[in-house]
Design a protein around this motif. Sequence first.
Motif, short mmCIF file in Angstrom:
data_model
loop_
_atom_site.label_atom_id
_atom_site.label_comp_id
_atom_site.label_asym_id
_atom_site.label_seq_id
_atom_site.Cartn_x
_atom_site.Cartn_y
_atom_site.Cartn_z
N ASP A 129 25.37 47.34 13.53
CA ASP A 129 26.60 46.80 12.91
C ASP A 129 26.27 46.00 11.83
OD1 ASP A 129 28.18 48.29 14.44
OD2 ASP A 129 28.46 46.52 15.95
N GLU A 130 25.04 45.08 12.06
CA GLU A 130 24.54 44.05 11.05
C GLU A 130 24.24 44.92 9.81
OE1 GLU A 130 22.04 41.01 12.76
OE2 GLU A 130 23.64 40.53 14.21
N ILE A 131 23.42 45.63 10.22
CA ILE A 131 22.68 46.42 9.13
C ILE A 131 23.73 47.18 8.27
CG2 ILE A 131 20.93 48.36 8.53
CD1 ILE A 131 19.47 47.35 10.84
N MET A 132 24.64 47.65 8.86
CA MET A 132 25.77 48.22 8.26
C MET A 132 26.52 47.39 7.22
SD MET A 132 27.20 50.95 10.83
CE MET A 132 28.61 51.64 9.95
N LEU A 166 19.29 39.62 5.99
CA LEU A 166 18.44 40.89 6.25
C LEU A 166 17.27 40.22 7.11
CD1 LEU A 166 18.11 43.76 6.00
CD2 LEU A 166 16.92 43.46 3.89
N VAL A 167 16.74 39.06 6.83
CA VAL A 167 15.81 38.71 7.26
C VAL A 167 15.83 38.35 8.84
CG1 VAL A 167 14.15 36.54 7.61
CG2 VAL A 167 14.24 37.90 5.22
N LYS A 168 17.14 37.76 9.04
CA LYS A 168 17.52 37.49 10.45
C LYS A 168 17.75 38.67 11.35
CE LYS A 168 20.01 32.93 9.23
NZ LYS A 168 21.22 32.39 9.17
N THR A 169 18.17 39.71 10.60
CA THR A 169 18.50 40.87 11.44
C THR A 169 17.29 41.68 11.76
OG1 THR A 169 20.70 41.19 10.37
CG2 THR A 169 19.59 43.26 11.38
N GLU A 170 16.23 41.50 10.87
CA GLU A 170 14.92 42.05 10.96
C GLU A 170 14.32 41.35 12.15
OE1 GLU A 170 11.03 43.50 8.45
OE2 GLU A 170 12.10 41.54 7.92
N GLU A 171 14.24 40.24 12.22
CA GLU A 171 13.75 39.27 13.47
C GLU A 171 14.53 39.88 14.74
OE1 GLU A 171 14.42 35.23 12.36
OE2 GLU A 171 12.45 35.32 10.90
N LYS A 172 15.79 40.09 14.68
CA LYS A 172 16.27 40.13 15.60
C LYS A 172 16.03 41.75 16.21
CE LYS A 172 20.85 39.35 16.37
NZ LYS A 172 22.38 39.27 16.43
N LEU A 173 15.65 42.56 15.52
CA LEU A 173 15.26 44.18 15.82
C LEU A 173 13.84 43.94 16.29
CD1 LEU A 173 15.72 47.05 15.56
CD2 LEU A 173 15.05 47.00 13.11
N ASN A 174 13.11 43.29 15.75
CA ASN A 174 11.75 43.30 16.27
C ASN A 174 11.58 42.73 17.40
OD1 ASN A 174 10.55 44.09 13.75
ND2 ASN A 174 10.15 41.98 12.68
#
Length: 257
Positions: A129-132, A166-174
């Motif tokens: 959802d965050e990426i969308m 985007l950086v925060k979402t990338e960290e969550k995904l990692n």
Amino acid sequence: LIPDKIADIEKMTAKMEKEGYNLDYLNISYNITESEKKISDVFQRLNVLNLEDSVFELKTILDYFDSLYHNFDKERLSKRVFEDFQRSILIKTTKLEKISNDLNRKIDDLKYSYDLTDDEVSVISEIKDEIMNIRASYDKVVDIARSKTLAYSKLAREMEIINSRLVKTEEKLNGALKTLGSLKEDELRAREQLEEIKRILSQTKEKIRSYKLPIVPKNYYVEMSEAMEAINELVKELDKRPISIKILNLRVDTARD
């Protein structure tokens, strides 16, 4: 000085607007008109020798036109910043979309394979959802840039905010990938430990046989039985679907002990 500045400012404004810069927020045409009115007023006051006020007003007008050069440089820099963000955000968002979509396709298998609850895998849906939302915000800002209805200084700021999200979402995904990856690693480690335990047990039996002892202590058979039972429990856990990693790690520890 001032008429030369006005001519130069008008020339630069026309050139930058032709190149796609939106300079409406600077109100240049209005301020030029107002400046010309003040200059006319200054000349009228000169007839009554009101020099001090006249010099101050002319200096203020001159400072204003000088400040516009700084604003023009700021817009040029902002355009470069905007374009850099535009490229990097698009590349990173596309990459994260692919990873997120792969995870969402595997979410049912992951829940089944590792006995995960809906709460434990909810982060995967949150990330999607965050990426969308980030992609939608990005597309909106790009559309505004194409319509040339907003200054690059403001567009660059919007892109900076999107990049932070985007950086925060990338960290969550990692973090999610690391957690899910550790589940698979624990399973592989358990299988390796099983083979190691079997090898040690086999060596133990061979060592006992090689001594040709007349009597083997009873506790040997008890401990051997316990070891075989622990191994069987570990094998059962590895063959289960879904696998509970917590229980599996406990079985590994027991069998190794």
